[in-house]
Design a protein around this motif. Structure first.
Motif, PDB file in Angstrom:
ATOM      1  N   SER A 179       0.842  -1.189   0.000  1.00 48.08           N
ATOM      2  CA  SER A 179       0.000   0.000   0.000  1.00 48.08           C
ATOM      3  C   SER A 179       0.884   1.248   0.000  1.00 48.08           C
ATOM      4  CB  SER A 179      -0.900   0.009   1.240  1.00 48.08           C
ATOM      5  OG  SER A 179      -0.122   0.183   2.408  1.00 48.08           O
ATOM      6  N   HIS A 180       0.311   2.369  -0.401  1.00 44.97           N
ATOM      7  CA  HIS A 180       1.079   3.628  -0.411  1.00 44.97           C
ATOM      8  C   HIS A 180       1.588   3.945   0.993  1.00 44.97           C
ATOM      9  CE1 HIS A 180       2.281   7.691  -1.530  1.00 44.97           C
ATOM     10  NE2 HIS A 180       1.621   8.133  -0.469  1.00 44.97           N
ATOM     11  N   ARG A 181       0.761   3.710   1.984  1.00 37.23           N
ATOM     12  CA  ARG A 181       1.158   3.979   3.371  1.00 37.23           C
ATOM     13  C   ARG A 181       2.359   3.130   3.768  1.00 37.23           C
ATOM     14  NH1 ARG A 181      -0.050   0.886   7.546  1.00 37.23           N
ATOM     15  NH2 ARG A 181       0.160   1.686   9.677  1.00 37.23           N
ATOM     16  N   ASP A 182       2.304   1.837   3.434  1.00 34.84           N
ATOM     17  CA  ASP A 182       3.397   0.934   3.815  1.00 34.84           C
ATOM     18  C   ASP A 182       4.685   1.258   3.053  1.00 34.84           C
ATOM     19  OD1 ASP A 182       1.745  -0.335   5.571  1.00 34.84           O
ATOM     20  OD2 ASP A 182       1.404  -2.114   4.333  1.00 34.84           O
ATOM     21  N   SER A 183       4.563   1.509   1.758  1.00 29.69           N
ATOM     22  CA  SER A 183       5.772   1.800   0.976  1.00 29.69           C
ATOM     23  C   SER A 183       6.437   3.093   1.438  1.00 29.69           C
ATOM     24  CB  SER A 183       5.440   1.873  -0.521  1.00 29.69           C
ATOM     25  OG  SER A 183       4.517   2.910  -0.795  1.00 29.69           O
TER      26      SER A 183
ATOM     27  N   LYS B 205      10.274   3.466   2.978  1.00 34.80           N
ATOM     28  CA  LYS B 205      11.248   4.401   2.403  1.00 34.80           C
ATOM     29  C   LYS B 205      11.714   5.426   3.431  1.00 34.80           C
ATOM     30  CE  LYS B 205       8.784   5.389  -1.351  1.00 34.80           C
ATOM     31  NZ  LYS B 205       8.432   5.980  -2.666  1.00 34.80           N
ATOM     32  N   LYS B 206      10.798   5.894   4.255  1.00 35.32           N
ATOM     33  CA  LYS B 206      11.161   6.889   5.277  1.00 35.32           C
ATOM     34  C   LYS B 206      12.181   6.316   6.252  1.00 35.32           C
ATOM     35  CE  LYS B 206       9.159   9.962   8.778  1.00 35.32           C
ATOM     36  NZ  LYS B 206       7.909  10.383   9.460  1.00 35.32           N
TER      37      LYS B 206
ATOM     38  N   SER C 154      15.451  -2.091   8.853  1.00 33.56           N
ATOM     39  CA  SER C 154      14.604  -2.820   7.909  1.00 33.56           C
ATOM     40  C   SER C 154      13.825  -3.920   8.617  1.00 33.56           C
ATOM     41  CB  SER C 154      15.445  -3.403   6.771  1.00 33.56           C
ATOM     42  OG  SER C 154      16.294  -4.433   7.241  1.00 33.56           O
ATOM     43  N   SER C 155      14.457  -4.557   9.579  1.00 26.24           N
ATOM     44  CA  SER C 155      13.779  -5.594  10.347  1.00 26.24           C
ATOM     45  C   SER C 155      12.681  -4.983  11.225  1.00 26.24           C
ATOM     46  CB  SER C 155      14.795  -6.342  11.213  1.00 26.24           C
ATOM     47  OG  SER C 155      14.176  -7.396  11.911  1.00 26.24           O
ATOM     48  N   LYS C 156      12.997  -3.857  11.836  1.00 24.91           N
ATOM     49  CA  LYS C 156      12.017  -3.198  12.725  1.00 24.91           C
ATOM     50  C   LYS C 156      10.780  -2.745  11.949  1.00 24.91           C
ATOM     51  CE  LYS C 156      10.887  -1.126  16.689  1.00 24.91           C
ATOM     52  NZ  LYS C 156       9.614  -0.488  16.310  1.00 24.91           N
ATOM     53  N   VAL C 157      10.987  -2.134  10.778  1.00 29.07           N
ATOM     54  CA  VAL C 157       9.839  -1.633  10.026  1.00 29.07           C
ATOM     55  C   VAL C 157       8.983  -2.789   9.499  1.00 29.07           C
ATOM     56  CG1 VAL C 157      10.942  -1.459   7.721  1.00 29.07           C
ATOM     57  CG2 VAL C 157       9.118   0.123   8.364  1.00 29.07           C
ATOM     58  N   LEU C 158       9.604  -3.911   9.137  1.00 32.38           N
ATOM     59  CA  LEU C 158       8.831  -5.076   8.695  1.00 32.38           C
ATOM     60  C   LEU C 158       7.955  -5.619   9.812  1.00 32.38           C
ATOM     61  CD1 LEU C 158      11.091  -7.308   6.401  1.00 32.38           C
ATOM     62  CD2 LEU C 158       8.948  -6.185   5.814  1.00 32.38           C
ATOM     63  N   SER C 159       8.518  -5.680  10.999  1.00 29.35           N
ATOM     64  CA  SER C 159       7.757  -6.163  12.152  1.00 29.35           C
ATOM     65  C   SER C 159       6.564  -5.251  12.433  1.00 29.35           C
ATOM     66  CB  SER C 159       8.674  -6.237  13.373  1.00 29.35           C
ATOM     67  OG  SER C 159       7.940  -6.528  14.535  1.00 29.35           O
ATOM     68  N   ASP C 160       6.795  -3.948  12.385  1.00 29.00           N
ATOM     69  CA  ASP C 160       5.723  -2.979  12.676  1.00 29.00           C
ATOM     70  C   ASP C 160       4.602  -3.060  11.649  1.00 29.00           C
ATOM     71  OD1 ASP C 160       7.148  -2.096  14.862  1.00 29.00           O
ATOM     72  OD2 ASP C 160       7.970  -0.327  13.857  1.00 29.00           O
TER      73      ASP C 160
ATOM     74  N   ALA D 178      13.425  -5.480   0.961  1.00 29.18           N
ATOM     75  CA  ALA D 178      14.740  -5.972   0.519  1.00 29.18           C
ATOM     76  C   ALA D 178      15.272  -5.137  -0.640  1.00 29.18           C
ATOM     77  CB  ALA D 178      14.642  -7.439   0.119  1.00 29.18           C
ATOM     78  N   ASN D 179      14.400  -4.750  -1.560  1.00 31.15           N
ATOM     79  CA  ASN D 179      14.832  -3.950  -2.714  1.00 31.15           C
ATOM     80  C   ASN D 179      15.237  -2.538  -2.304  1.00 31.15           C
ATOM     81  OD1 ASN D 179      14.511  -5.960  -4.683  1.00 31.15           O
ATOM     82  ND2 ASN D 179      12.333  -5.550  -4.877  1.00 31.15           N
ATOM     83  N   ILE D 180      14.464  -1.911  -1.413  1.00 36.27           N
ATOM     84  CA  ILE D 180      14.810  -0.568  -0.934  1.00 36.27           C
ATOM     85  C   ILE D 180      16.123  -0.609  -0.152  1.00 36.27           C
ATOM     86  CG2 ILE D 180      14.122   1.308   0.611  1.00 36.27           C
ATOM     87  CD1 ILE D 180      12.547   1.320  -1.959  1.00 36.27           C
ATOM     88  N   LEU D 181      16.283  -1.636   0.680  1.00 38.95           N
ATOM     89  CA  LEU D 181      17.521  -1.790   1.455  1.00 38.95           C
ATOM     90  C   LEU D 181      18.714  -1.978   0.516  1.00 38.95           C
ATOM     91  CD1 LEU D 181      19.042  -2.160   4.120  1.00 38.95           C
ATOM     92  CD2 LEU D 181      18.324  -4.560   4.113  1.00 38.95           C
TER      93      LEU D 181
END
Length: 357
Positions: free
Chosen positions: A99-103, A107-108, A124-130, A347-350
């Motif tokens: 979703s736009h919110r998640d993407s 990125k932020k 990256s791990s923290k944002v995935l969990s959230d 993974a791609n953004i990272l």
């Protein structure tokens, strides 16, 4: 949950005909959203009104005989098996974009220029969990796989040196080593300059090969600086292989799920499994070999205590060089399209962030 299956012809059988696939999909949809077994009447009323409960009941019996459904106990409805989840995942027609919110949230967190490489990897791990409300796990870059940019040698005491390795992606590794000779800081600085000139842009695996090759070729090294440099870097990069490591975030999210919140034994089993570093490292290493997305469902996991869960991972890179893998760990009834989408995008953004650093 707006997903559907497109069944490949080779997957179609007498049991998995078009009607039974629709029933299996309805059972999956219901169980993923409720964590409750479902009966034929509910499937008929909520999902497939054109089919009678009797027709659905007979089909569910066939699906159970074929290993796609099971009954937790005789008086209960049915729930999907690992085989059902695998069939579903293997036949997903399309993975949606986040979703736009998640993407924007991803990125932020990851595209900030103020954070160091390792901090970005952990974020990256923290944002995935959230965003997933599941546990997340990331395999940190293995020392042998990262690309050499610069090395610094700092004298910390008699016969003791701190080796500071800085990679192209910005990852910093430190190692304290003991030497046979007590070298001055000036001597260490000279060795650093030599090593930085010789090994820039090589991975540590390539550095090791070059060192071994040089030492075999130069049986009598005439240059004292070269000899000291080779001895030091051998201690830093060859003698002790630095073991890989991983980071887990959001473990409490798992224990809020119905299948675990009321089962203390399962909760203890998962916590125990998180402490089995060697076993987890083995599984993450297998995911690392499968470049791109890897999905391990239930009993496919060699760790018995984790067989009520699934793991979705995707590798991340520095340029073309794979550094590690990032993923989400949660109940088997996770929303796979959404989870796969979040993991792949992160993974791609990272990878882009590390490659551009």
């Amino acid at each position: 949950m707006g997903w559907r299956l497109i069944i490949k012809k080779k997957a179609m059988t007498k049991i998995l005909n078009e009607r039974n696939v629709k029933i299996l999909q309805a059972v999956l949809k219901h169980f993923i959203s409720t964590a409750e077994p479902v009966g034929s009447r509910t499937i008929s009323k909520k999902y497939l009104r054109d089919l009678s409960p009797a027709t659905i009941r007979n089909a569910m019996s066939d699906l159970e005989d074929s290993g796609f459904l099971k009954q937790p106990h005789p008086s209960a409805g049915r729930v999907p098996t690992d085989r059902a989840y695998r069939f579903y995942v293997d036949n997903l027609c399309k993975i949606p974009k986040p979703s736009h919110r998640d993407s924007e949230a991803i990125k932020k967190k990851l595209e900030s220029n103020r954070t160091e490489a390792m901090e970005t990897i952990l974020q990256s791990s923290k944002v995935l969990s959230d965003l997933s409300n599941q546990a997340s796990i990331i395999l940190l870059p293995k020392f042998a796989n990262i690309t050499f940019k610069r090395i610094e040698l700092i004298k910390t005491g008699a016969f003791q040196v701190l080796v500071v390795f800085i990679s192209k992606s910005g990852v910093v590794q430190n190692k304290l080593i003991n030497l046979k000779d007590d070298l001055t800081q000036d001597k260490l600085d000279s060795i650093s300059r030599y090593l930085n000139d010789q090994f820039n842009n090589l991975t540590l695996r390539e550095v090791r090969k070059k060192i071994v090759s040089t030492m075999k070729r130069e049986k009598r090294i005439y240059n004292n600086l070269l000899k000291k440099a080779m001895e030091l870097i051998q201690k830093a990069f060859i003698e002790d292989e630095i073991e890989g490591d991983f980071y887990i975030a959001g473990t409490t999210n798992i224990f809020d799920k119905p299948e675990f919140s009321d089962d203390l034994k399962k909760m203890k089993g998962i916590l125990s499994a998180f402490e089995e570093k060697s076993k987890l490292m083995y599984i993450l290493d297998q995911c690392l070999k499968e470049e791109g997305t890897s999905i391990i469902i239930g009993s496919e996991n060699r760790i018995h205590e984790m067989q009520d869960c699934s793991l979705v991972t995707h590798t991340y890179k520095y340029g073309a060089n794979v550094l590690g893998t990032v993923g989400i760990f949660g109940p088997k009834r996770m929303e796979y399209p959404k989870i796969i989408s979040l993991v792949d995008y992160t993974a791609n953004i990272l990878s882009n962030k590390l490659s551009d650093s």
